[in-house]
Design a protein around this motif. Structure first.
Motif, PDB file in Angstrom:
ATOM      1  N   TRP A 737     -41.745  -5.365 -29.485  1.00  0.00           N
ATOM      2  CA  TRP A 737     -40.517  -4.640 -29.833  1.00  0.00           C
ATOM      3  C   TRP A 737     -40.606  -4.048 -31.237  1.00  0.00           C
ATOM      4  O   TRP A 737     -41.095  -4.697 -32.160  1.00  0.00           O
ATOM      5  CB  TRP A 737     -39.310  -5.576 -29.788  1.00  0.00           C
ATOM      6  N   ILE A 738     -40.122  -2.816 -31.381  1.00  0.00           N
ATOM      7  CA  ILE A 738     -39.923  -2.241 -32.708  1.00  0.00           C
ATOM      8  C   ILE A 738     -38.434  -2.075 -32.920  1.00  0.00           C
ATOM      9  O   ILE A 738     -37.682  -1.768 -31.990  1.00  0.00           O
ATOM     10  CB  ILE A 738     -40.643  -0.883 -32.894  1.00  0.00           C
ATOM     11  N   THR A 739     -37.978  -2.323 -34.149  1.00  0.00           N
ATOM     12  CA  THR A 739     -36.558  -2.214 -34.475  1.00  0.00           C
ATOM     13  C   THR A 739     -36.400  -1.573 -35.843  1.00  0.00           C
ATOM     14  O   THR A 739     -37.284  -1.679 -36.697  1.00  0.00           O
ATOM     15  CB  THR A 739     -35.883  -3.598 -34.497  1.00  0.00           C
ATOM     16  N   GLY A 740     -35.284  -0.918 -36.048  1.00  0.00           N
ATOM     17  CA  GLY A 740     -35.013  -0.330 -37.360  1.00  0.00           C
ATOM     18  C   GLY A 740     -33.901   0.704 -37.332  1.00  0.00           C
ATOM     19  O   GLY A 740     -33.388   1.076 -36.271  1.00  0.00           O
ATOM     20  N   TRP A 741     -33.545   1.160 -38.532  1.00  0.00           N
ATOM     21  CA  TRP A 741     -32.511   2.190 -38.696  1.00  0.00           C
ATOM     22  C   TRP A 741     -33.137   3.535 -39.066  1.00  0.00           C
ATOM     23  O   TRP A 741     -32.462   4.427 -39.572  1.00  0.00           O
ATOM     24  CB  TRP A 741     -31.533   1.793 -39.797  1.00  0.00           C
ATOM     25  N   GLY A 742     -34.427   3.693 -38.788  1.00  0.00           N
ATOM     26  CA  GLY A 742     -35.125   4.918 -39.191  1.00  0.00           C
ATOM     27  C   GLY A 742     -34.657   6.135 -38.416  1.00  0.00           C
ATOM     28  O   GLY A 742     -33.800   6.073 -37.527  1.00  0.00           O
ATOM     29  N   ALA A 743     -35.266   7.273 -38.744  1.00  0.00           N
ATOM     30  CA  ALA A 743     -34.925   8.533 -38.089  1.00  0.00           C
ATOM     31  C   ALA A 743     -35.135   8.417 -36.590  1.00  0.00           C
ATOM     32  O   ALA A 743     -36.134   7.854 -36.138  1.00  0.00           O
ATOM     33  CB  ALA A 743     -35.774   9.658 -38.664  1.00  0.00           C
ATOM     34  N   THR A 744     -34.191   8.925 -35.824  1.00  0.00           N
ATOM     35  CA  THR A 744     -34.289   8.855 -34.372  1.00  0.00           C
ATOM     36  C   THR A 744     -35.208   9.924 -33.809  1.00  0.00           C
ATOM     37  O   THR A 744     -35.516   9.923 -32.629  1.00  0.00           O
ATOM     38  CB  THR A 744     -32.894   8.986 -33.735  1.00  0.00           C
ATOM     39  N   ARG A 745     -35.626  10.843 -34.631  1.00  0.00           N
ATOM     40  CA  ARG A 745     -36.641  11.823 -34.231  1.00  0.00           C
ATOM     41  C   ARG A 745     -37.317  12.335 -35.496  1.00  0.00           C
ATOM     42  O   ARG A 745     -36.787  12.203 -36.608  1.00  0.00           O
ATOM     43  CB  ARG A 745     -36.031  12.975 -33.443  1.00  0.00           C
ATOM     44  N   GLU A 746     -38.488  12.920 -35.340  1.00  0.00           N
ATOM     45  CA  GLU A 746     -39.253  13.413 -36.488  1.00  0.00           C
ATOM     46  C   GLU A 746     -38.447  14.478 -37.222  1.00  0.00           C
ATOM     47  O   GLU A 746     -37.995  15.465 -36.634  1.00  0.00           O
ATOM     48  CB  GLU A 746     -40.581  13.994 -36.015  1.00  0.00           C
ATOM     49  N   GLY A 747     -38.231  14.238 -38.524  1.00  0.00           N
ATOM     50  CA  GLY A 747     -37.453  15.177 -39.320  1.00  0.00           C
ATOM     51  C   GLY A 747     -35.958  15.029 -39.128  1.00  0.00           C
ATOM     52  O   GLY A 747     -35.178  15.792 -39.699  1.00  0.00           O
ATOM     53  N   SER A 786     -42.960   4.781 -22.315  1.00  0.00           N
ATOM     54  CA  SER A 786     -42.375   5.914 -21.602  1.00  0.00           C
ATOM     55  C   SER A 786     -42.303   7.188 -22.415  1.00  0.00           C
ATOM     56  O   SER A 786     -41.778   8.184 -21.950  1.00  0.00           O
ATOM     57  CB  SER A 786     -40.959   5.552 -21.136  1.00  0.00           C
ATOM     58  N   GLY A 787     -42.805   7.180 -23.627  1.00  0.00           N
ATOM     59  CA  GLY A 787     -42.863   8.409 -24.400  1.00  0.00           C
ATOM     60  C   GLY A 787     -41.611   8.673 -25.194  1.00  0.00           C
ATOM     61  O   GLY A 787     -40.512   8.281 -24.848  1.00  0.00           O
ATOM     62  N   GLY A 788     -41.790   9.373 -26.313  1.00  0.00           N
ATOM     63  CA  GLY A 788     -40.646   9.802 -27.094  1.00  0.00           C
ATOM     64  C   GLY A 788     -39.987   8.710 -27.903  1.00  0.00           C
ATOM     65  O   GLY A 788     -38.926   8.921 -28.464  1.00  0.00           O
ATOM     66  N   VAL A 789     -40.604   7.533 -28.014  1.00  0.00           N
ATOM     67  CA  VAL A 789     -40.022   6.429 -28.772  1.00  0.00           C
ATOM     68  C   VAL A 789     -41.096   5.871 -29.689  1.00  0.00           C
ATOM     69  O   VAL A 789     -42.209   5.617 -29.276  1.00  0.00           O
ATOM     70  CB  VAL A 789     -39.507   5.309 -27.839  1.00  0.00           C
ATOM     71  N   ASP A 790     -40.752   5.679 -30.940  1.00  0.00           N
ATOM     72  CA  ASP A 790     -41.740   5.216 -31.898  1.00  0.00           C
ATOM     73  C   ASP A 790     -41.007   4.807 -33.162  1.00  0.00           C
ATOM     74  O   ASP A 790     -39.829   5.114 -33.343  1.00  0.00           O
ATOM     75  CB  ASP A 790     -42.734   6.350 -32.209  1.00  0.00           C
ATOM     76  N   ALA A 791     -41.688   4.102 -34.045  1.00  0.00           N
ATOM     77  CA  ALA A 791     -41.158   3.888 -35.375  1.00  0.00           C
ATOM     78  C   ALA A 791     -41.228   5.219 -36.137  1.00  0.00           C
ATOM     79  O   ALA A 791     -42.024   6.091 -35.818  1.00  0.00           O
ATOM     80  CB  ALA A 791     -41.979   2.821 -36.105  1.00  0.00           C
ATOM     81  N   CYS A 792     -40.382   5.368 -37.164  1.00  0.00           N
ATOM     82  CA  CYS A 792     -40.339   6.645 -37.872  1.00  0.00           C
ATOM     83  C   CYS A 792     -39.956   6.385 -39.322  1.00  0.00           C
ATOM     84  O   CYS A 792     -39.825   5.231 -39.751  1.00  0.00           O
ATOM     85  CB  CYS A 792     -39.333   7.582 -37.185  1.00  0.00           C
ATOM     86  N   GLN A 793     -39.765   7.460 -40.097  1.00  0.00           N
ATOM     87  CA  GLN A 793     -39.377   7.302 -41.481  1.00  0.00           C
ATOM     88  C   GLN A 793     -38.112   6.458 -41.577  1.00  0.00           C
ATOM     89  O   GLN A 793     -37.134   6.705 -40.877  1.00  0.00           O
ATOM     90  CB  GLN A 793     -39.118   8.682 -42.136  1.00  0.00           C
ATOM     91  N   GLY A 794     -38.143   5.448 -42.430  1.00  0.00           N
ATOM     92  CA  GLY A 794     -37.000   4.549 -42.559  1.00  0.00           C
ATOM     93  C   GLY A 794     -37.207   3.241 -41.823  1.00  0.00           C
ATOM     94  O   GLY A 794     -36.546   2.253 -42.112  1.00  0.00           O
ATOM     95  N   ASP A 795     -38.125   3.231 -40.843  1.00  0.00           N
ATOM     96  CA  ASP A 795     -38.454   1.983 -40.143  1.00  0.00           C
ATOM     97  C   ASP A 795     -39.534   1.218 -40.884  1.00  0.00           C
ATOM     98  O   ASP A 795     -39.789   0.047 -40.573  1.00  0.00           O
ATOM     99  CB  ASP A 795     -38.938   2.281 -38.722  1.00  0.00           C
ATOM    100  N   SER A 796     -40.207   1.854 -41.834  1.00  0.00           N
ATOM    101  CA  SER A 796     -41.311   1.238 -42.565  1.00  0.00           C
ATOM    102  C   SER A 796     -40.919  -0.130 -43.100  1.00  0.00           C
ATOM    103  O   SER A 796     -39.805  -0.334 -43.594  1.00  0.00           O
ATOM    104  CB  SER A 796     -41.730   2.128 -43.729  1.00  0.00           C
ATOM    105  N   GLY A 797     -41.850  -1.075 -43.004  1.00  0.00           N
ATOM    106  CA  GLY A 797     -41.614  -2.420 -43.503  1.00  0.00           C
ATOM    107  C   GLY A 797     -40.943  -3.333 -42.516  1.00  0.00           C
ATOM    108  O   GLY A 797     -40.903  -4.544 -42.711  1.00  0.00           O
TER     109      GLY A 797
END
Length: 845
Positions: A737-747, A786-797
């Motif tokens: 599982w990945i969790t966080g409040w990071g960006a929900t999409r690139e940019g 399933s695609g389109g889901v990943d950690a992003c800026q703000g999820d770091s750490g």
């Protein structure tokens, strides 16, 4: 007679065995003459033999009569019947009233007559008690006891299942007294065996009659000051006024996790009829869960059973009544316009049983209707997802049931009208559905998009990209795969980073061929060497790294290697991932020490990737804020004093000294950014320790530690994640599982509510090739299912949480990636096992 207090009562039947004994005549009379000198000895022998025969016969008779014939099972059945030639009076609510007793006597007499129509039931019947009456004309709730000979239980069950026919027989009897009751709608079912009185030391019964403009309350005894009592059965009979229904709203539900031990069951009845059970609950639910139930009539029963161990706080619920026709329980109707929304009754809470709704949708003339189910939860024990014989939605004549992914169920029509039906049966309820409709061009239902076979619309560029975006694979059929994708033997295309990860993604194992694996009859070592299967677990290190001797069942006496788990006493065990699995493997029990970690205290009803997390679902998740600003990075709780985050989050730049503890504020127990409720704790930092070998160009050794200025107290919303041992294995293909409040999409913008998504650990070699050789041995790859889901800026750490048994282990720390959620570009995480020694040195954890 109360079945909770009764013991088995029956009278053994007379036995018809013939106990006479006959002797055959002797063929030679001389053989019967006494021998000289043996008279007395012969007499003694004769007496002894005769006594033995008598003893044997007596033993057989005792066994036959007492043990063989008297082995019986007590069977309890509950049920209800509607009495059509009686009118309900208020006195029927009071079981001590003369009116109650008089009608109860009539009902028990009639039940005996009904059972008498079945020879199987008549010979086993012991008696009945009337538990309650309710309106409509009068509904009687009864309990019947049978003493069933061993081996005949199924025959009695079968006879009880034909109660309607037995009632019909009894009602048509010519010799019935003139004042006999006229009954219909007879329901009967065997009582849940967990409710039998022999298990309980105490039986408690409560009654509550709801009133208009009043909210009553029921709770487990002792709540909230002390845990509920052990070995207790409790029931609450709830009533509403005529033409009203019961609303039961739980604000607390905290029971033992295993429903075999302690549980609460809710019935759409006044007795525990299993065919009328609405829900069974145990475990600990978050207050944010929607635990509101509505009855179909004006009665409801809540039961609670506890065993002799592990007592918990219990539950509390509000009881009120709703007038029939109220908005909460109405459904169906006419829906018109270009678009609109509708839901099942009481959504997102549980819909009532015995509901039937119909919506007629009409969009402008010349258009078609497109219906999409945003949420769909119609699961029920025993439900057949193919035939949907229980709760279902029917659209254009096709039934849908069970639990469906968000937005995946789509139906379109070629005309401007559509009919949607919803039906719930008499048992088990769920949360229901949320649906949206819109007007579409019939000739082009998916403008500038690809239309899936299930009528869903997706972007054209998602066709033949290796992902099942439609959900039914229709976008991945008849495709020509690109050079950077796996061409499966069955014609499907799959992402290259799924190759050789130990999971058959193609369906024909194409993606798991030519992986440099061992030949048949060989096993692969951790160092990629191949040895014969015969050498596995033979006590010799054939691999050279000891991996052929792991998980061989020999717990003690194992030679210590880099791959074996070292106990606190210095001895090693060969079991893979033994820590905190609930089984003490070390002689000193150290593998199960310090295991108060990696568990959410709440029971979550559903887990689906790529959506809002439930409150308290990931209680180790931390939000790191720069003072005076908003969320910047994530972190994980590993002890009351320490957090783990990424080193790149704490590197100074020209404006901000991120390496200094005074720059930061840590928010623990947070779910929604900006909403710092009672469950949230804010802490300043005492020190920040970045890994000394962190490389800001390659992101190697991207891990850091933060010490809190003051320790945090654990709660339902704040708990640590388990740290893995250095030898802990996180195999490729495992779901994490990945969790966080990071960006929900690139940019894009950061999420306000904590997000969660499932990803899968990727084979290191394949991932390194995908990422252009940028991986080091201290990095771990994880990609989406399933695609389109990943950690992003703000999820770091933040954490990469890996489930193991009932706990979560910190597999990785969000480090870097090539953009966010790009196809064939998995996320990269710092591998925590590689830094276990450093973490222990700095924190003592």
């Amino acid at each position: 007679m109360d079945y909770m207090d009764r013991e088995l009562r029956y009278a053994p039947r007379d036995n018809d065995w013939d106990t006479s004994v006959q002797f055959l005549p002797a063929s030679d009379n001389k053989k019967l003459e006494k021998k000289k000198g043996l008279g007395k000895i012969g007499a003694v022998i004769g007496v002894v033999v005769f006594a033995a025969v008598v003893a044997l016969m007596t033993g057989l008779l005792v066994w036959h009569f007492h043990f063989r014939k008297d082995v019986r099972t007590k069977k309890i059945y509950t049920g209800s019947m509607r009495i059509t030639n009686q009118v309900f009076v208020d006195a029927y609510e009071n079981s001590n009233s003369s009116e109650f007793k008089a009608l109860a006597k009539q009902v028990t007499t009639q039940l005996k007559a009904i059972y008498g129509k079945s020879p199987q039931l008549a010979k086993c019947y012991v008696g009945s008690t009337i538990q309650a009456f309710s309106e409509g004309s009068v509904v009687a709730y009864y309990l019947s006891e049978f003493s069933v000979p061993s081996g005949q239980e199924s025959a009695v069950d079968k006879a009880m299942s034909s109660m309607e026919q037995l009632v019909d027989k009894e009602q048509r009897t010519m010799s019935r007294p003139g004042n006999s009751l006229v009954v219909e709608d007879v329901v009967s079912s065997a009582v849940d065996s967990r409710l039998f009185s022999s298990l309980f030391s105490d039986f408690v019964r409560y009654s509550e009659h709801a009133r208009s403009n009043h909210i009553g309350e029921i709770q487990s005894p002792g709540f909230p000051n002390r845990p509920y009592s052990p070995n207790t059965f409790i029931q609450w009979q709830l009533r509403a006024d005529p033409n009203h229904v019961i609303k039961l709203d739980f604000d607390t539900m905290n029971l033992e996790e295993n429903c075999k031990n302690d549980f609460v069951k809710i019935y759409d009845s006044l007795v525990a009829i299993e065919s009328r059970v609405m829900e069974e609950m145990c475990g600990y639910y978050s207050p944010s869960e929607h635990l509101t139930f509505i009855s179909s009539g004006n009665v409801m029963l809540v039961t609670m059973a506890t065993n002799d161990k592990l007592d918990f706080p219990g539950f509390r619920a509000q009881v009120s009544q709703i007038k029939r026709g109220s908005r909460e329980i109405t459904c169906g109707g006419q829906l018109t316009g270009e678009n609109g929304k509708f839901t099942s009754p009481n959504y997102p809470n549980f819909y009532p049983p015995r509901m039937s709704c119909q919506w007629s949708i009409k969009v402008p003339t010349g258009k078609g209707v497109k219906l999409t189910f945003k949420k769909f939860y119609l699961s029920e024990p025993g439900q057949d997802s193919e035939n949907c014989r229980k709760d279902y939605v029917k659209v254009n004549g096709k039934k849908v049931c069970g639990e469906q992914p968000d937005n995946k169920v789509t139906v379109t029509s070629n005309t401007n009208t559509m009919t949607v039906e919803f039906s719930s049966d008499k048992s088990y309820v769920d949360r229901g559905f949320e649906a949206a409709f819109e007007a579409i061009d019939v000739k082009d239902p998916c403008p500038n998009q690809f239309q899936c076979k299930n009528q869903q619309c997706i972007r054209k560029e998602l066709k033949c990209d290796g992902w099942s975006d439609c959900g039914d694979l229709s976008d991945e059929i008849n495709c020509k795969c690109s050079a950077d994708a796996i061409t499966c033997g069955n014609g499907l295309c799959k992402p290259m980073f799924w190759k050789c990860d130990g999971v058959d993604d193609c369906g024909d194992k194409t993606d798991e061929k030519d992986c440099g694996l061992c030949k048949p009859g060989q096993v692969a070592c951790k160092n990629n060497k191949c040895v014969s299967e015969k050498n596995r677990c033979d006590g010799r290190d054939d691999c050279g790294d000891g991996s052929d001797e792991l998980d061989c069942g020999r717990v003690s006496g194992t030679t210590c290697t880099d791959l074996t788990y070292r106990c606190r006493n210095g001895k090693c065990i060969n079991k893979v991932n033994p820590e905190c699995d609930g089984t003490p493997d070390c002689e000193d029990g150290s593998d199960e020490a310090k295991c108060d970690c990696g568990r959410s205290m709440f029971k979550t009803s559903r887990i689906v990737g790529g959506q809002d997390a439930e409150e308290g679902e990931f209680p180790w998740q931390v939000s790191l804020h720069v003072k005076g600003y908003s969320h910047v990075c994530g972190a994980s709780i590993i002890s009351p004093h320490w957090l783990v985050t990424a080193a790149h989050c704490v590197q100074d730049d020209g404006r901000t000294r991120y390496s200094q503890p005074g720059t930061w504020e840590a928010y623990l127990g947070l779910h929604t950014q900006g909403n710092n409720g009672n469950s949230v704790m804010k802490r300043n930092l005492k020190q920040v320790i970045s890994h000394p070998n962190y490389n800001q160009f390659t992101f190697d050794n991207d891990i850091a530690l933060m010490e809190l200025e003051s320790p945090v107290s654990y709660s339902d919303y704040i708990r640590p994640i388990c740290l893995p041992a250095a030898q802990h294995v996180f195999p490729p293909g495992n779901t994490v599982w990945i969790t966080g409040w990071g960006a929900t999409r690139e940019g894009g913008f950061a999420a306000s509510v904590l997000q969660k998504a499932q990803v899968r650990i990727i084979n290191q070699t394949v991932c390194d090739n995908l990422m252009g050789g940028q991986l080091t041995s201290r990095m771990l790859c994880a990609g989406v299912l399933s695609g389109g889901v990943d950690a992003c800026q703000g999820d770091s750490g933040g954490p990469l949480s890996s489930p193991s048994g009932t706990r979560m282990f910190l597999a990785g720390v969000v480090s870097w990636g090539d953009g966010c959620a790009r196809r064939n570009k998995p996320g990269i995480y710092s591998t925590v096992t590689k830094f276990r020694g450093w973490i222990k040195e700095k924190t003592g954890v």
